[in-house]
Design a protein around this motif. Structure first.
Motif, short mmCIF file in Angstrom:
data_model
loop_
_atom_site.label_atom_id
_atom_site.label_comp_id
_atom_site.label_asym_id
_atom_site.label_seq_id
_atom_site.Cartn_x
_atom_site.Cartn_y
_atom_site.Cartn_z
N ILE A 169 82.69 20.94 -18.73
CA ILE A 169 82.02 20.00 -17.83
C ILE A 169 80.84 19.39 -18.58
O ILE A 169 80.00 20.12 -19.12
CB ILE A 169 81.54 20.70 -16.53
N PRO A 170 80.78 18.06 -18.66
CA PRO A 170 79.67 17.46 -19.43
C PRO A 170 78.32 17.70 -18.76
O PRO A 170 78.23 17.74 -17.53
CB PRO A 170 80.01 15.96 -19.44
N PRO A 171 77.25 17.86 -19.56
CA PRO A 171 75.93 18.18 -19.02
C PRO A 171 75.48 17.20 -17.95
O PRO A 171 74.79 17.60 -16.99
CB PRO A 171 75.00 18.10 -20.23
N GLU A 172 75.87 15.94 -18.09
CA GLU A 172 75.37 14.95 -17.09
C GLU A 172 76.01 15.13 -15.73
O GLU A 172 75.58 14.53 -14.75
CB GLU A 172 75.53 13.51 -17.61
N LYS A 173 77.05 15.97 -15.67
CA LYS A 173 77.65 16.24 -14.36
C LYS A 173 77.20 17.59 -13.80
O LYS A 173 77.82 18.15 -12.91
CB LYS A 173 79.17 16.25 -14.47
N LEU A 174 76.14 18.15 -14.37
CA LEU A 174 75.66 19.45 -13.89
C LEU A 174 74.29 19.30 -13.23
O LEU A 174 73.50 18.43 -13.60
CB LEU A 174 75.51 20.42 -15.07
N LEU A 175 74.04 20.16 -12.27
CA LEU A 175 72.70 20.27 -11.71
C LEU A 175 72.32 21.74 -11.72
O LEU A 175 73.04 22.59 -11.19
CB LEU A 175 72.64 19.72 -10.28
N PHE A 176 71.18 22.02 -12.38
CA PHE A 176 70.70 23.41 -12.44
C PHE A 176 69.83 23.65 -11.22
O PHE A 176 68.71 23.16 -11.13
CB PHE A 176 69.90 23.63 -13.74
N ASN A 177 70.37 24.40 -10.27
CA ASN A 177 69.67 24.70 -9.02
C ASN A 177 69.01 26.06 -9.09
O ASN A 177 69.30 26.86 -9.98
CB ASN A 177 70.68 24.72 -7.86
N GLY A 178 68.20 26.35 -8.08
CA GLY A 178 67.65 27.71 -8.00
C GLY A 178 66.21 27.68 -7.54
O GLY A 178 65.46 26.77 -7.88
N SER A 179 65.86 28.69 -6.77
CA SER A 179 64.50 28.75 -6.26
C SER A 179 63.61 29.63 -7.13
O SER A 179 62.41 29.70 -6.93
CB SER A 179 64.51 29.29 -4.82
N SER A 180 64.20 30.31 -8.09
CA SER A 180 63.40 31.22 -8.91
C SER A 180 63.96 31.22 -10.33
O SER A 180 64.66 32.14 -10.74
CB SER A 180 63.45 32.62 -8.30
N LYS A 181 63.64 30.16 -11.05
CA LYS A 181 64.17 30.05 -12.42
C LYS A 181 63.16 30.64 -13.41
O LYS A 181 61.94 30.52 -13.19
CB LYS A 181 64.43 28.59 -12.78
N THR A 182 63.67 31.22 -14.45
CA THR A 182 62.77 31.74 -15.48
C THR A 182 62.40 30.62 -16.45
O THR A 182 63.05 29.56 -16.47
CB THR A 182 63.45 32.85 -16.31
N HIS A 183 61.43 30.92 -17.27
CA HIS A 183 61.04 30.00 -18.34
C HIS A 183 62.26 29.70 -19.21
O HIS A 183 62.52 28.54 -19.57
CB HIS A 183 59.92 30.69 -19.15
N ASP A 184 63.03 30.74 -19.53
CA ASP A 184 64.21 30.53 -20.39
C ASP A 184 65.26 29.67 -19.71
O ASP A 184 65.91 28.86 -20.35
CB ASP A 184 64.83 31.89 -20.77
N ASP A 185 65.45 29.87 -18.37
CA ASP A 185 66.41 29.02 -17.64
C ASP A 185 66.04 27.55 -17.83
O ASP A 185 66.89 26.71 -18.14
CB ASP A 185 66.36 29.30 -16.13
N LEU A 186 64.76 27.26 -17.62
CA LEU A 186 64.30 25.87 -17.69
C LEU A 186 64.48 25.32 -19.12
O LEU A 186 64.95 24.21 -19.32
CB LEU A 186 62.83 25.76 -17.27
N ARG A 187 64.13 26.16 -20.08
CA ARG A 187 64.22 25.72 -21.47
C ARG A 187 65.67 25.42 -21.85
O ARG A 187 65.97 24.38 -22.44
CB ARG A 187 63.62 26.79 -22.41
N VAL A 188 66.57 26.32 -21.47
CA VAL A 188 67.99 26.12 -21.80
C VAL A 188 68.51 24.83 -21.15
O VAL A 188 69.20 24.03 -21.79
CB VAL A 188 68.84 27.34 -21.34
N ALA A 189 68.15 24.62 -19.89
CA ALA A 189 68.63 23.41 -19.20
C ALA A 189 68.13 22.16 -19.91
O ALA A 189 68.89 21.20 -20.11
CB ALA A 189 68.17 23.43 -17.74
N VAL A 190 66.86 22.18 -20.34
CA VAL A 190 66.31 21.01 -21.05
C VAL A 190 67.05 20.83 -22.36
O VAL A 190 67.49 19.72 -22.71
CB VAL A 190 64.79 21.18 -21.30
#
Ligand code: LLP
Length: 431
Positions: A99-120
């Protein structure tokens, strides 16, 4: 009981697609989850077509949490799906599925620093759930030299007719930013150097069998869209989440079809955006509706017992299907080899877990059962395997896919060795 079309009865045996469930149980052992690929495809196309009949710029983001098997994600990817991912793990799976990145949405109410970094790093849009998260993301994106496109999750304060544990848009729920703060959130994002607020996100809950709350949700979102558009936000997408339920009790329940859902929600959406003079993509995040009815859980009777009532003890419990224990959910049960026998007995179907609450189905009319009989627990494609655990040191079972005359393992069963191998000997216990 009216069965979904991929489940049929021939000469007393339950079939999934072209396959006798007793044969599948023999071949793969029990317990085993069995999914029908054709049904997955049909469900996706039906949902997608229903929305696109109203508005061409619709993107389905499959809610990967419902069933994260890679084969399933790949099928949806091939049909054009994106994905709603709720962890770095689900993000990883979705990318692996192609699935291409532009078709993804990273959701969540409690993301870690690493979650955010990986998504970016992966170029995935992020749905933000707090001002705090916005601040953290702006910093991370700045450090990585990137501009990140984001949405905010709106808490629409809508009561929905579903189990309280899966109503997510209540004023009191942990998700989203309340309506009276949401405009400020967008304003704050516009002021950030490394964040671009281009979307709006909402999800009001799951297993909703009435389309009215979705219409209310849309009205709230359009109101916010009006306010933030005036403020200078250019909305590229409005994501209304998932939540459309399915019929679990095939004798009593009726679920709205995706067409009924689309016919209720889409005219409101279209009229709203026309009034605002904007043309965002419409994103939807169905999970259960795409996968729920595609799968059965086959489980074998270990023993039958009569105490204050009749119990049938089977080899799958809430380790594999926690929905009945967690939400009191109903799943229909069919005796696979006795599918057209008269239902003369009333049984409570219990699993092997050491808890009183380990009940898969309570007080069900079934034919007389004996040790060795196989039961099919229906509609276990959503939040079945994906919520399974290894409680009582029980390895998780295999997942099998059928397609036309073929069948194969899409996830092998675990062994006790798999469980033991993750454990380490502590240095101070070494001799
Ligand atoms: N989008 C978001 C942000 C979600 O949180 C969810 C589900 C979905 C989409 C997909 O919702 P669906 O279309 O599947 O209703 N374990 C529970 C359901 C939990 C749903 C969590 N969020 C159950 O077994 O009923």
């Amino acid at each position: 009981m009216t069965l979904p079309e991929h489940l049929t009865i021939h000469e007393g045996h339950l079939y999934i697609g072209m396959h006798d469930c007793n044969d599948l149980a023999k071949e793969y052992g029990t317990p085993v989850y069995v999914t029908d690929e054709e049904k997955l495809r049909q469900n996706f196309i039906r949902y997608n077509d229903a929305l696109k009949a109203h508005y061409s710029d619709v993107q389905l983001l499959y809610a990967a949490k419902a069933n994260g098997n890679l084969s399933i994600l790949k099928i949806f990817a091939s049909l054009g799906a994106g994905a709603d991912v709720f962890s770095s793990g689900e993000l990883h799976l979705a990318l692996l599925a192609g699935i291409p990145p532009e078709k993804l949405l990273f959701n969540g109410s409690s993301k870690t620093h690493d979650d955010l970094r990986v998504a970016v790093e992966k170029g995935v849009r992020i749905s933000l759930d707090s001002f705090d998260e916005l601040k953290q993301l702006d910093k991370i994106a700045g450090e990585l030299g990137r501009i990140v496109e984001v949405s905010f999750r709106v808490n629409p304060a809508i009561d929905v007719p579903t189990h309280p544990k899966i109503a997510t848009g209540l004023a009191t729920s942990k998700f989203g930013i309340p309506a009276d703060q949401i405009v400020d959130a967008y304003r704050a994002a516009l002021e950030c150097e490394n964040v671009d607020p281009v979307g709006m996100h909402c999800h009001i809950g799951s297993q909703i069998l009435d389309v009215t709350p979705f219409v209310k949700e849309m009205e709230v979102l359009l109101k916010v869209a009006g306010e933030i558009t005036k403020m200078g936000v250019h909305l590229k997408f409005i994501d209304i989440g998932g939540g459309l339920g399915i019929a679990y009790d095939h004798e009593k329940e009726v679920a709205p079809t995706p067409k009924e859902y689309a016919d209720a929600v889409m005219p409101v959406f279209i009229a709203g955006i026309q009034k605002l003079g904007i043309k965002p993509q419409l994103w939807v995040e169905p999970g259960r509706n795409l996968v729920g009815d595609t799968t059965i859980l086959l489980t074998r009777v270990n023993s039958v017992k009569t105490s204050h009532k009749k119990f049938v003890n089977v080899d799958a419990g809430f380790n594999l299907l926690i929905r009945p224990a967690m939400y009191g959910s109903h799943h229909d049960v069919i005796a696979v080899g006795k599918a057209d026998e008269e239902k003369t007995e009333e049984y409570t179907v219990t699993g092997p877990i050491c808890e009183t609450g380990d009940i898969l189905a309570e007080n069900r009319k079934l034919p007389e059962l004996e040790s060795g009989d196989v039961l099919a627990i229906l509609d276990t494609g959503a939040y079945g395997y994906s919520m399974a655990s290894q409680y009582n040191c029980r390895p998780r079972c295999p997942e099998v896919m059928i397609f036309e005359d073929r069948h194969g393992i899409m996830r092998r069963g675990e062994s006790v060795v798999d469980i033991v191998n993750t454990m380490k000997r502590l240095p101070w216990h070494e001799k």
